[in-house]
Motif scaffolding. Structure first.
Motif, PDB file in Angstrom:
ATOM      1  N   VAL A  35      -7.278  43.945   1.593  1.00 57.95           N
ATOM      2  CA  VAL A  35      -7.172  44.226   3.022  1.00 57.95           C
ATOM      3  C   VAL A  35      -6.436  43.086   3.710  1.00 57.95           C
ATOM      4  O   VAL A  35      -6.509  41.941   3.280  1.00 57.95           O
ATOM      5  N   SER A  36      -5.696  43.424   4.743  1.00 62.26           N
ATOM      6  CA  SER A  36      -4.894  42.444   5.453  1.00 62.26           C
ATOM      7  C   SER A  36      -5.246  42.558   6.934  1.00 62.26           C
ATOM      8  O   SER A  36      -4.548  43.225   7.682  1.00 62.26           O
ATOM      9  N   PRO A  37      -6.331  41.912   7.352  1.00 62.30           N
ATOM     10  CA  PRO A  37      -6.842  42.148   8.702  1.00 62.30           C
ATOM     11  C   PRO A  37      -5.972  41.513   9.773  1.00 62.30           C
ATOM     12  O   PRO A  37      -6.143  41.782  10.950  1.00 62.30           O
ATOM     13  N   CYS A  38      -5.048  40.687   9.380  1.00 59.82           N
ATOM     14  CA  CYS A  38      -4.285  39.889  10.340  1.00 59.82           C
ATOM     15  C   CYS A  38      -2.792  40.192  10.180  1.00 59.82           C
ATOM     16  O   CYS A  38      -2.127  39.641   9.320  1.00 59.82           O
ATOM     17  N   TYR A  39      -2.284  41.112  11.045  1.00 64.74           N
ATOM     18  CA  TYR A  39      -0.864  41.501  11.004  1.00 64.74           C
ATOM     19  C   TYR A  39      -0.460  42.065   9.643  1.00 64.74           C
ATOM     20  O   TYR A  39       0.454  41.555   8.975  1.00 64.74           O
ATOM     21  N   SER A  40      -1.165  43.113   9.240  1.00 63.43           N
ATOM     22  CA  SER A  40      -0.867  43.755   7.955  1.00 63.43           C
ATOM     23  C   SER A  40       0.524  44.361   7.974  1.00 63.43           C
ATOM     24  O   SER A  40       1.027  44.757   9.017  1.00 63.43           O
ATOM     25  N   THR A  41       1.144  44.412   6.816  1.00 66.29           N
ATOM     26  CA  THR A  41       2.426  45.077   6.706  1.00 66.29           C
ATOM     27  C   THR A  41       2.176  46.536   6.372  1.00 66.29           C
ATOM     28  O   THR A  41       1.191  46.826   5.690  1.00 66.29           O
ATOM     29  N   PRO A  42       2.932  47.506   6.818  1.00 66.37           N
ATOM     30  CA  PRO A  42       4.199  47.372   7.528  1.00 66.37           C
ATOM     31  C   PRO A  42       4.098  47.322   9.055  1.00 66.37           C
ATOM     32  O   PRO A  42       5.069  46.949   9.689  1.00 66.37           O
ATOM     33  N   ALA A  43       2.925  47.661   9.639  1.00 68.51           N
ATOM     34  CA  ALA A  43       2.931  47.895  11.092  1.00 68.51           C
ATOM     35  C   ALA A  43       2.444  46.710  11.909  1.00 68.51           C
ATOM     36  O   ALA A  43       2.528  46.719  13.128  1.00 68.51           O
ATOM     37  N   GLY A  44       1.926  45.656  11.241  1.00 67.72           N
ATOM     38  CA  GLY A  44       1.441  44.502  11.986  1.00 67.72           C
ATOM     39  C   GLY A  44       0.099  44.728  12.669  1.00 67.72           C
ATOM     40  O   GLY A  44      -0.187  44.145  13.718  1.00 67.72           O
ATOM     41  N   ALA A  45      -0.773  45.567  12.063  1.00 67.57           N
ATOM     42  CA  ALA A  45      -2.079  45.860  12.653  1.00 67.57           C
ATOM     43  C   ALA A  45      -3.006  44.650  12.572  1.00 67.57           C
ATOM     44  O   ALA A  45      -2.910  43.844  11.651  1.00 67.57           O
ATOM     45  N   VAL A  46      -3.912  44.541  13.537  1.00 71.49           N
ATOM     46  CA  VAL A  46      -4.976  43.531  13.497  1.00 71.49           C
ATOM     47  C   VAL A  46      -6.313  44.265  13.529  1.00 71.49           C
ATOM     48  O   VAL A  46      -6.553  45.088  14.419  1.00 71.49           O
ATOM     49  N   ARG A  76     -14.410  44.413  11.454  1.00 76.41           N
ATOM     50  CA  ARG A  76     -14.544  43.374  10.419  1.00 76.41           C
ATOM     51  C   ARG A  76     -15.985  43.246   9.955  1.00 76.41           C
ATOM     52  O   ARG A  76     -16.271  43.152   8.759  1.00 76.41           O
ATOM     53  N   LYS A  77     -16.899  43.225  10.930  1.00 71.58           N
ATOM     54  CA  LYS A  77     -18.331  43.100  10.571  1.00 71.58           C
ATOM     55  C   LYS A  77     -18.783  44.302   9.757  1.00 71.58           C
ATOM     56  O   LYS A  77     -19.459  44.176   8.738  1.00 71.58           O
ATOM     57  N   GLN A  78     -18.377  45.477  10.228  1.00 70.83           N
ATOM     58  CA  GLN A  78     -18.738  46.710   9.537  1.00 70.83           C
ATOM     59  C   GLN A  78     -18.164  46.695   8.105  1.00 70.83           C
ATOM     60  O   GLN A  78     -18.835  47.082   7.146  1.00 70.83           O
ATOM     61  N   PHE A  79     -16.953  46.196   8.008  1.00 70.37           N
ATOM     62  CA  PHE A  79     -16.266  46.124   6.708  1.00 70.37           C
ATOM     63  C   PHE A  79     -17.062  45.257   5.721  1.00 70.37           C
ATOM     64  O   PHE A  79     -17.307  45.641   4.581  1.00 70.37           O
ATOM     65  N   LEU A  80     -17.475  44.072   6.189  1.00 74.37           N
ATOM     66  CA  LEU A  80     -18.187  43.158   5.285  1.00 74.37           C
ATOM     67  C   LEU A  80     -19.580  43.673   4.934  1.00 74.37           C
ATOM     68  O   LEU A  80     -20.047  43.480   3.806  1.00 74.37           O
ATOM     69  N   TYR A 110      -1.187  34.973  19.540  1.00 70.03           N
ATOM     70  CA  TYR A 110      -2.392  34.301  19.035  1.00 70.03           C
ATOM     71  C   TYR A 110      -2.633  34.660  17.561  1.00 70.03           C
ATOM     72  O   TYR A 110      -2.210  35.704  17.095  1.00 70.03           O
ATOM     73  N   THR A 111      -3.302  33.753  16.847  1.00 68.32           N
ATOM     74  CA  THR A 111      -3.598  33.961  15.430  1.00 68.32           C
ATOM     75  C   THR A 111      -5.062  34.328  15.252  1.00 68.32           C
ATOM     76  O   THR A 111      -5.935  33.499  15.507  1.00 68.32           O
ATOM     77  N   PRO A 112      -5.333  35.565  14.849  1.00 72.90           N
ATOM     78  CA  PRO A 112      -6.741  35.937  14.644  1.00 72.90           C
ATOM     79  C   PRO A 112      -7.356  35.107  13.511  1.00 72.90           C
ATOM     80  O   PRO A 112      -6.653  34.633  12.626  1.00 72.90           O
ATOM     81  N   ASP A 113      -8.674  34.939  13.561  1.00 75.78           N
ATOM     82  CA  ASP A 113      -9.368  34.257  12.460  1.00 75.78           C
ATOM     83  C   ASP A 113      -9.339  35.137  11.222  1.00 75.78           C
ATOM     84  O   ASP A 113      -9.225  36.353  11.316  1.00 75.78           O
ATOM     85  N   PRO A 114      -9.462  34.519  10.072  1.00 74.20           N
ATOM     86  CA  PRO A 114      -9.521  35.367   8.858  1.00 74.20           C
ATOM     87  C   PRO A 114     -10.902  36.009   8.687  1.00 74.20           C
ATOM     88  O   PRO A 114     -11.888  35.526   9.231  1.00 74.20           O
ATOM     89  N   LEU A 115     -10.933  37.090   7.936  1.00 75.39           N
ATOM     90  CA  LEU A 115     -12.187  37.754   7.562  1.00 75.39           C
ATOM     91  C   LEU A 115     -13.094  36.759   6.848  1.00 75.39           C
ATOM     92  O   LEU A 115     -14.316  36.788   6.989  1.00 75.39           O
ATOM     93  N   LYS A 116     -12.511  35.897   6.065  1.00 74.90           N
ATOM     94  CA  LYS A 116     -13.228  34.891   5.274  1.00 74.90           C
ATOM     95  C   LYS A 116     -14.237  34.116   6.129  1.00 74.90           C
ATOM     96  O   LYS A 116     -15.267  33.683   5.630  1.00 74.90           O
ATOM     97  N   LYS A 117     -13.916  33.947   7.399  1.00 71.97           N
ATOM     98  CA  LYS A 117     -14.800  33.226   8.315  1.00 71.97           C
ATOM     99  C   LYS A 117     -16.198  33.866   8.355  1.00 71.97           C
ATOM    100  O   LYS A 117     -17.203  33.178   8.520  1.00 71.97           O
TER     101      LYS A 117
END
Lengths: 461, 461
Positions: A243-254, A260-264, A287-294
């Motif tokens: 998963v690419s929660p921060c500006y995923s390719t191709p559309a740049g979704a966040v 994120r909580k539901q995902f984990l 702005y740069t979102p925090d990573p899921l890892k947080k």
């Protein structure tokens, strides 16, 4: 049981309707286009369409074509994922990669902002001079340079992650990190969930490692649908999810915070590994979102990234923070390539600790903002374009065209003119997104690129 | 069926005798040493020895111990290979690698001949300056830099191989090339033949990829026994064979020409892939043998190598020439790491085409000759040493000690004093070569290293 050709087309179109990628009132591609795109006889296509009509999913309008009915459009907002299949990647991809242009309109460059790169090279050269003869007879620690890993840890601390240098392993780029993560968590035949549309490199990896893929619908704005992932994970034994929660390719979704909580929580319940592709974090336009890892409480998230998108694709320096799989990952890194180049790593560490990397990102942000706006202005003029989201990071636009358009065919035509695009087919293992294309705004709009853009515009009008 | 502990010891000793690694008249390790080394009770060891005595393989001499009998020693000159087993690597190896000293006596350096390295760095820096901004937004062609591959092709042409740049793919070092070669030719559970003693990195790879290993006895002078390989390949389904015909580690053996021809005929008959590890070619002290690849008629030989042993371990640049597996290898390279750093590759290409690499090798040859002689003079003074071959390349001495010696225990003792050796146990997955050690002469004998040598000598007397 023999599967008839009309059935494949029927299933494909039904899936697009049920998943909500074709909405009530949308026109299906014409019979001629469907024949060409799927290499089918007209009778076969008409048979598939009449069956869809019998199911009430589409309705024919005289002299106009077939349209999605109200009944066919999904009642629930949750798009349904399809069953896992063996991963297979479009052969177009190798063609594209070998032209060295997976991220570009045209090969060759000019006009780039290279101030940061020059400072980086100076740092690397300084380190090379300083350590002359100190390292050429040694392999670096397989984990990588301590001072570079310290810099990485500090950067993630700014994004809310309490990690130390010991939590990182330096890799040969992010693709290499994803590879190690899949090797550590899965074995041949396991099911891996990915975003759809999503990063083709991940699909290639799944194919190579003989993993099964399950494509989870992903929105251009909010990323992977966690509800769809839940449906999938409850039905099939998902072993890992990329998963690419921060500006995923191709559309740049966040991915939004609640998702994120539901995902984990879901990952915890269903016990799958989370492979977080964070490579676009530093391409943020604002702005740069925090990573899921947080939010990771149990060492379940494997964070993967590199400097390829934000600084230089030529460094081949990435990293992985592997949580509970850290020791296995280190062993894998050691076994598959022993070590990473120390002088490059230490040069990078100096470049970051000097503040040069942050300055570079600031300059780059400005350029990227301008370049994305320039591309947007062009794309909006193309009559075939039906939708394009404005991303806040991620280097590319994900452009939806009219359903009749076939961007794989467009790719071949453009290739003859020396212009390269990333056709939608790359972003899924199924024959999806054939009317989408991804265009990069990573480069300045010099004359050469400007002309390439005009060529695309002309072919699309 | 339960296997008794005495049986394991009995089999191990019997194998050593039958394979000819213990000769008629050799004394076995004492009962005390066997107890300690294998963590067995005295009664168990005595039972194993009495069974060997009953088989006529050993004879007890009062107050002296057990000796190999004439009957026990092999009649045929061909050592017999043991059956394939799941590859397992000594945990010592990770310890050794993480101390960054797999090839050295002590960490840290000084006094090295760095003239070549300085010229190399200058070449890389020149390329970096020249291409500023030209490559940071691109990934290199997954095959690697054309100009570097052209230089590689020219070097192999000098060694009798008709290869072009298209026959090479650039990798992250030789270990990475071996990894790609195994991925392309084998799947989990397949049997791979290796030299015994042989390169531990290959054993690690087999373990990681869940391959079965069959260890083929290898002589310090002539390398892998082709007769033994034939016995193995006729009995078990050997899928690939990793062989290092040119200064193999640890002993620096060179496979003679007739054996090479016989080897390739066997590969043809038994249809296995040949993975040639050529990494030590440029460490030759006098002449450089041609690669096995030169004799390859059917694209069956995958040539793997790198600049790590001859120029710098920190470059992380290697190569592979994959014969019939070339396309699969390229795909694997692309999928597992996208590309290699172009500026480093092009800097290297310039360094080679300038003639700087050949000059470096000439200077290095002189140093290595002196350094190896210096090490030999020391080692020959140690009373525990029973045999050491003088290699003509390969950077290390393979030192045989009295059978009572246990170099894994020696490793632990030396580690506490900050001295690192490569114990014999690393070079096999079985508990073999425990009375061997490999010492490097890659470094100049500065005071620090000289002292390390004295510490080993003291512990061995």
């Amino acid at each position: 049981m023999k599967i008839h050709q009309y059935q494949i087309l029927e299933d494909l179109l039904a899936e697009q309707i049920v998943e909500g990628r074709l909405n009530a009132g949308d026109r299906l591609p014409s019979v001629r286009v469907l024949c060409e795109r799927h290499d089918l006889a007209k009778g076969t296509v008409l048979h598939a369409l009449s069956r869809l009509e019998a199911r009430g999913l589409v309705a024919a309008r005289p002299r106009s074509g077939y349209y999605v009915t109200e009944r066919g459009a999904p009642v629930s907002a949750t798009p349904r994922p399809a069953a896992p299949v063996n991963a297979r990647v479009s052969p177009l991809l190798m063609d594209l990669m070998q032209n060295g242009a997976a991220f570009d309109l045209v090969p060759g460059a000019g006009g780039e902002n290279t101030q940061g790169l020059e400072l980086l090279n100076r740092s690397i050269n300084r380190v090379m001079r300083r350590q002359r003869g100190q390292s050429h007879l040694y392999y670096d620690d397989p984990s990588g340079s301590v001072i570079l890993r310290e810099q990485l840890a500090m950067r993630y601390l700014r994004r809310g992650c309490k990690l130390t240098y010991e939590d990182f392993i330096v890799t040969s780029g992010c693709q290499n990190a994803l590879f190690l993560a899949l090797m550590a968590t899965c074995k041949a035949g396991d099911v891996v969930a990915v975003e759809s549309p999503g990063f083709y490199g991940a699909l290639q990896l799944l194919e190579q490692l003989q993993l099964k893929v399950i494509e989870i619908p992903s929105s251009p704005l909010t990323g992977m649908s966690v509800d769809a992932l839940q449906q999938a994970a409850e039905k099939w034994p998902v072993k890992a999810c990329i998963v690419s929660p921060c500006y995923s390719t191709p559309a740049g979704a966040v991915m939004p915070d609640p998702a994120r909580k539901q995902f984990l929580q879901l990952a915890e319940q269903q016990d799958f590994a989370v492979i977080e592709d964070d490579i676009y974090a530093d391409t943020a336009l604002s702005y740069t979102p925090d990573p899921l890892k947080k939010l990771d409480q149990s060492g379940r998230v494997i964070l993967c990234s590199s400097f390829s998108k934000s600084l230089s694709r030529d460094l081949r320096i990435g990293w992985i923070s592997g949580g509970r799989w850290q020791q296995a990952l280190l062993q894998l890194k050691l076994v598959t390539q022993l070590a990473s180049p120390l002088s490059v790593q230490n040069g990078l560490a100096e470049f970051i600790s000097n503040g040069d990397y942050d300055s570079h990102l600031k300059r780059q942000q400005k350029c990227l903002r301008q370049q994305s706006e320039h591309l947007l202005n062009h794309v909006r003029d193309w009559t075939a374009v039906t939708n394009v989201e404005v991303p806040e990071g991620g280097l590319t636009l994900w452009i939806e065209l009219e359903p009749d358009q076939d961007t794989s065919a467009l790719f071949s035509k453009l290739k003859n003119e020396g212009v390269f695009i990333a056709p939608g087919a790359l972003f899924s293992t199924k024959n999806k997104f054939s009317n989408y294309l991804r265009l990069s705004f990573a480069h300045p709009w010099n004359d050469h690129r400007q002309k390439a853009l005009s060529v695309i515009g002309k072919l699309l009008s």
